[in-house]
Design an enzyme around this catalytic site. Structure first.
Site, mmCIF file in Angstrom:
data_model
loop_
_atom_site.group_PDB
_atom_site.id
_atom_site.type_symbol
_atom_site.label_atom_id
_atom_site.label_comp_id
_atom_site.label_asym_id
_atom_site.label_seq_id
_atom_site.Cartn_x
_atom_site.Cartn_y
_atom_site.Cartn_z
ATOM 1 N N TYR A 5 -3.297 1.460 -17.884
ATOM 2 C CA TYR A 5 -4.006 2.686 -18.233
ATOM 3 C C TYR A 5 -3.319 3.421 -19.390
ATOM 4 O O TYR A 5 -3.231 4.650 -19.402
ATOM 5 C CB TYR A 5 -4.101 3.606 -17.007
ATOM 6 C CG TYR A 5 -4.754 2.941 -15.823
ATOM 7 C CD1 TYR A 5 -6.026 2.351 -15.940
ATOM 8 C CD2 TYR A 5 -4.109 2.857 -14.596
ATOM 9 C CE1 TYR A 5 -6.625 1.723 -14.860
ATOM 10 C CE2 TYR A 5 -4.701 2.229 -13.516
ATOM 11 C CZ TYR A 5 -5.958 1.663 -13.657
ATOM 12 O OH TYR A 5 -6.548 1.036 -12.583
ATOM 13 N N HIS A 74 25.624 11.910 -20.072
ATOM 14 C CA HIS A 74 24.977 13.004 -20.800
ATOM 15 C C HIS A 74 24.212 12.394 -21.970
ATOM 16 O O HIS A 74 24.806 11.825 -22.887
ATOM 17 C CB HIS A 74 26.035 13.993 -21.307
ATOM 18 C CG HIS A 74 25.474 15.318 -21.720
ATOM 19 N ND1 HIS A 74 24.673 15.470 -22.824
ATOM 20 C CD2 HIS A 74 25.605 16.555 -21.167
ATOM 21 C CE1 HIS A 74 24.327 16.748 -22.944
ATOM 22 N NE2 HIS A 74 24.885 17.438 -21.943
ATOM 23 N N ASP A 75 22.890 12.534 -21.934
ATOM 24 C CA ASP A 75 22.072 11.830 -22.925
ATOM 25 C C ASP A 75 22.237 12.376 -24.341
ATOM 26 O O ASP A 75 22.287 11.603 -25.305
ATOM 27 C CB ASP A 75 20.595 11.830 -22.511
ATOM 28 C CG ASP A 75 20.040 13.214 -22.208
ATOM 29 O OD1 ASP A 75 20.812 14.194 -22.271
ATOM 30 O OD2 ASP A 75 18.831 13.312 -21.896
ATOM 31 N N HIS A 147 -27.295 20.354 -3.810
ATOM 32 C CA HIS A 147 -26.843 19.784 -2.529
ATOM 33 C C HIS A 147 -27.210 18.305 -2.412
ATOM 34 O O HIS A 147 -27.282 17.767 -1.294
ATOM 35 C CB HIS A 147 -27.426 20.555 -1.333
ATOM 36 C CG HIS A 147 -27.161 22.023 -1.360
ATOM 37 N ND1 HIS A 147 -26.004 22.585 -0.877
ATOM 38 C CD2 HIS A 147 -27.905 23.055 -1.848
ATOM 39 C CE1 HIS A 147 -26.040 23.896 -1.049
ATOM 40 N NE2 HIS A 147 -27.186 24.204 -1.643
ATOM 41 N N GLN A 218 18.277 29.861 -22.143
ATOM 42 C CA GLN A 218 18.864 28.652 -22.718
ATOM 43 C C GLN A 218 17.769 27.625 -22.892
ATOM 44 O O GLN A 218 17.970 26.584 -23.484
ATOM 45 C CB GLN A 218 19.977 28.102 -21.821
ATOM 46 C CG GLN A 218 20.795 27.011 -22.509
ATOM 47 C CD GLN A 218 21.961 26.539 -21.678
ATOM 48 O OE1 GLN A 218 21.878 25.484 -21.071
ATOM 49 N NE2 GLN A 218 23.036 27.317 -21.638
ATOM 50 N N SER A 268 -18.573 -8.182 -7.724
ATOM 51 C CA SER A 268 -17.991 -8.339 -6.397
ATOM 52 C C SER A 268 -17.513 -9.766 -6.241
ATOM 53 O O SER A 268 -18.162 -10.710 -6.720
ATOM 54 C CB SER A 268 -19.034 -8.017 -5.312
ATOM 55 O OG SER A 268 -18.607 -8.461 -4.040
ATOM 56 N N LYS A 274 -23.932 -7.685 -7.095
ATOM 57 C CA LYS A 274 -23.397 -6.332 -7.255
ATOM 58 C C LYS A 274 -23.146 -5.958 -8.719
ATOM 59 O O LYS A 274 -22.611 -6.737 -9.490
ATOM 60 C CB LYS A 274 -22.094 -6.185 -6.472
ATOM 61 C CG LYS A 274 -22.240 -6.292 -4.958
ATOM 62 C CD LYS A 274 -23.068 -5.152 -4.382
ATOM 63 C CE LYS A 274 -22.373 -3.805 -4.462
ATOM 64 N NZ LYS A 274 -21.116 -3.727 -3.687
ATOM 65 N N ASN A 282 -12.953 4.534 -11.501
ATOM 66 C CA ASN A 282 -11.602 4.537 -12.062
ATOM 67 C C ASN A 282 -11.274 5.895 -12.679
ATOM 68 O O ASN A 282 -10.159 6.421 -12.517
ATOM 69 C CB ASN A 282 -11.487 3.428 -13.101
ATOM 70 C CG ASN A 282 -10.188 3.472 -13.877
ATOM 71 O OD1 ASN A 282 -10.191 3.747 -15.075
ATOM 72 N ND2 ASN A 282 -9.080 3.202 -13.225
ATOM 73 N N ARG A 316 10.231 14.607 -17.287
ATOM 74 C CA ARG A 316 10.360 13.219 -17.725
ATOM 75 C C ARG A 316 9.266 12.346 -17.116
ATOM 76 O O ARG A 316 8.899 11.301 -17.671
ATOM 77 C CB ARG A 316 11.744 12.675 -17.368
ATOM 78 C CG ARG A 316 12.876 13.295 -18.182
ATOM 79 C CD ARG A 316 14.240 12.826 -17.693
ATOM 80 N NE ARG A 316 15.327 13.609 -18.270
ATOM 81 C CZ ARG A 316 16.040 13.258 -19.337
ATOM 82 N NH1 ARG A 316 15.751 12.129 -19.972
ATOM 83 N NH2 ARG A 316 17.019 14.021 -19.777
#
Length: 438
Positions: A5, A74-75, A147, A218, A268, A274, A282, A316
């Site tokens: 996706y 620490h990145d 309805h 910060q 199907s 079908k 989806n 992230r």
């Protein structure tokens, strides 16, 4: 992020390479501004800028940065260490007076702005297709339902015009959210500019196409992010709304429209006959996945004091997942609407399905205008309508009304016949289209 996706352009925004490129830009532009105001040597600032212009970093070596991070935990420090290896002694001026959030938050803002640009283009393509199909079926009569039950006639073009108007509003919302999220914070450890002056922030913001954050602690305040992801959730809900409509219209008992069924496609594994609404089903699922980003984004607003990092892990996930999924969903919906199979004959058949019950309100109003009370008019029409209902549409409401002496005391047969004119319900379609499309 699930490759199934995902589309390449949006996925690239969230790649480590793009993130590090933006970090590098922030550091370079900050150093450039510091050199201009005499905070660091101008020659060193110029050397750093030349390294940027000459693409001294070359290909971003993500595994190498990861290896450094495995030690530093620490990145940002890991990236600065790796990038510094491409420079000489001037590397000591990188990150001068800055804190990690200056880099991380500004980069996230840049990424979200990039993502919003793609999503806005996606909506533009969807609007183009919705407008074309709406005009195509502007006067294609179909039954309106409330309805899930037959109500009064509409047109299929009106259904699509409604979707066009809704996604036009969504475009405006997203454009506003893009503007709101696109802020830059280069303000130091607790946002006071104690070690890095506002001129640096202003320069970095201008270079990245962002605005300076008026007051950062910060971090950039997370109400901006909450609104951004909430907007994505609203767009996802609009996608689902149209997808659910198409799913209902494709049901065998309705079959007024259906997704395009390509040659060789199988519906199907068990039943060869079908033709299932798999794309719109989806889309319903994808919409749920986009919406789940809204709540944690709102929960991220309440951080401790000037900052904590409880928001970091959340973003992230939701940054890539929500934007990548929505990009895919908008493209898929555009494809569905573009190729949607529409069956006017079946729409007319369903309009005629219940023996004229769809005209009951006109008869009710005509009786009141002929002098009966609303209560008596309602009772007269309802008792005849229920006979048609219980006959499953085999009886004719018009004929029953003609045979009802209490009705014909007030309305002639010719008057009754005029009340069953389908065109009456569609006479304002042009006015609605003018409101939507101008």
């Amino acid at each position: 992020m699930v490759p199934r996706y995902s589309r390449p352009e949006m996925t690239a925004i969230w790649s480590p390479e793009n993130r590090y490129r933006i970090w590098w830009q922030i550091e370079v532009f900050a150093a450039e501004a510091m050199g201009r105001i005499g905070m660091i040597p101008a020659d060193d600032a110029a050397t750093i800028r030349k390294a940027y212009d000459d693409d001294a970093l070359g290909e971003i070596d993500v595994p190498a940065i990861d290896a450094i991070e495995a030690v530093t935990k620490h990145d940002v420090i890991a990236f600065l260490t790796w990038a510094g290896e491409k420079l000489g002694p001037e590397k000591r001026w990188l990150h001068q007076g800055m804190t990690s959030s200056d880099v991380l938050d500004t980069a996230l803002a840049a990424q979200l702005k990039q993502a919003a640009d793609i999503l806005l283009a996606d909506i533009d393509k969807l609007l183009e297709v919705l407008k074309r199909r709406a005009i195509e079926h502007k006067m294609t009569p179909t039954i309106g339902r409330s309805h899930g039950i037959h109500a009064e006639p509409v047109t299929f073009g009106l259904k699509l015009a409604q979707a066009y108007a809704e996604f036009s509003r969504n475009r405006d919302r997203l454009a506003a959210a893009r503007e709101d999220i696109a802020t830059c914070a280069i303000s130091g450890a607790v946002g006071t500019f104690a070690n890095v002056p506002p001129e640096v922030e202003e320069h970095v913001a201008a270079e990245l196409g962002l605005k300076p954050e008026p007051v950062s602690t910060q971090v950039i305040p997370r109400d901006r992010h909450a609104m951004f992801f909430a907007t994505l959730g609203v767009i996802a809900s609009s996608i689902e709304r149209l997808a659910v409509e198409i799913r209902h219209l494709q049901r065998t008992e309705v079959l007024e429209a259906e997704e395009y069924f390509s040659p060789g496609q199988k519906g199907s594994s068990a039943m060869p006959h079908k033709r299932n609404p798999v794309l719109t089903e989806n889309l319903t699922g994808l919409a749920r996945m986009v919406r789940i980003a809204a709540l944690p984004a709102m929960e991220n607003v309440a951080l401790w004091h000037e900052r904590d990092i409880s928001h970091s892990s959340v973003e992230r996930f939701i940054g890539p997942d929500a934007t990548i999924t929505l990009d895919f969903a908008l493209a898929r919906l555009t494809q569905v609407v573009d190729k949607l199979l529409v069956y006017p004959e079946r729409m007319q058949k369903n309009l005629d399905r219940m023996g004229g019950l769809i005209h009951s309100q006109r008869v009710l109003l005509a009786l009141t205008q002929a002098g009966l009370s609303r209560e008596d008019s309602y009772a007269l029409v309802q008792r005849n309508a229920m006979k048609v209902w219980e006959s499953d549409g085999q009886l004719s409401l018009l004929q029953l009304l003609k045979d009802d002496s209490q009705v014909t005391e007030k309305l002639s047969n010719a008057q009754l016949e005029e009340l069953f004119d389908l065109g009456y319900h569609l006479r304002r379609v042009d006015d609605i289209f003018a409101r939507v499309f101008g």
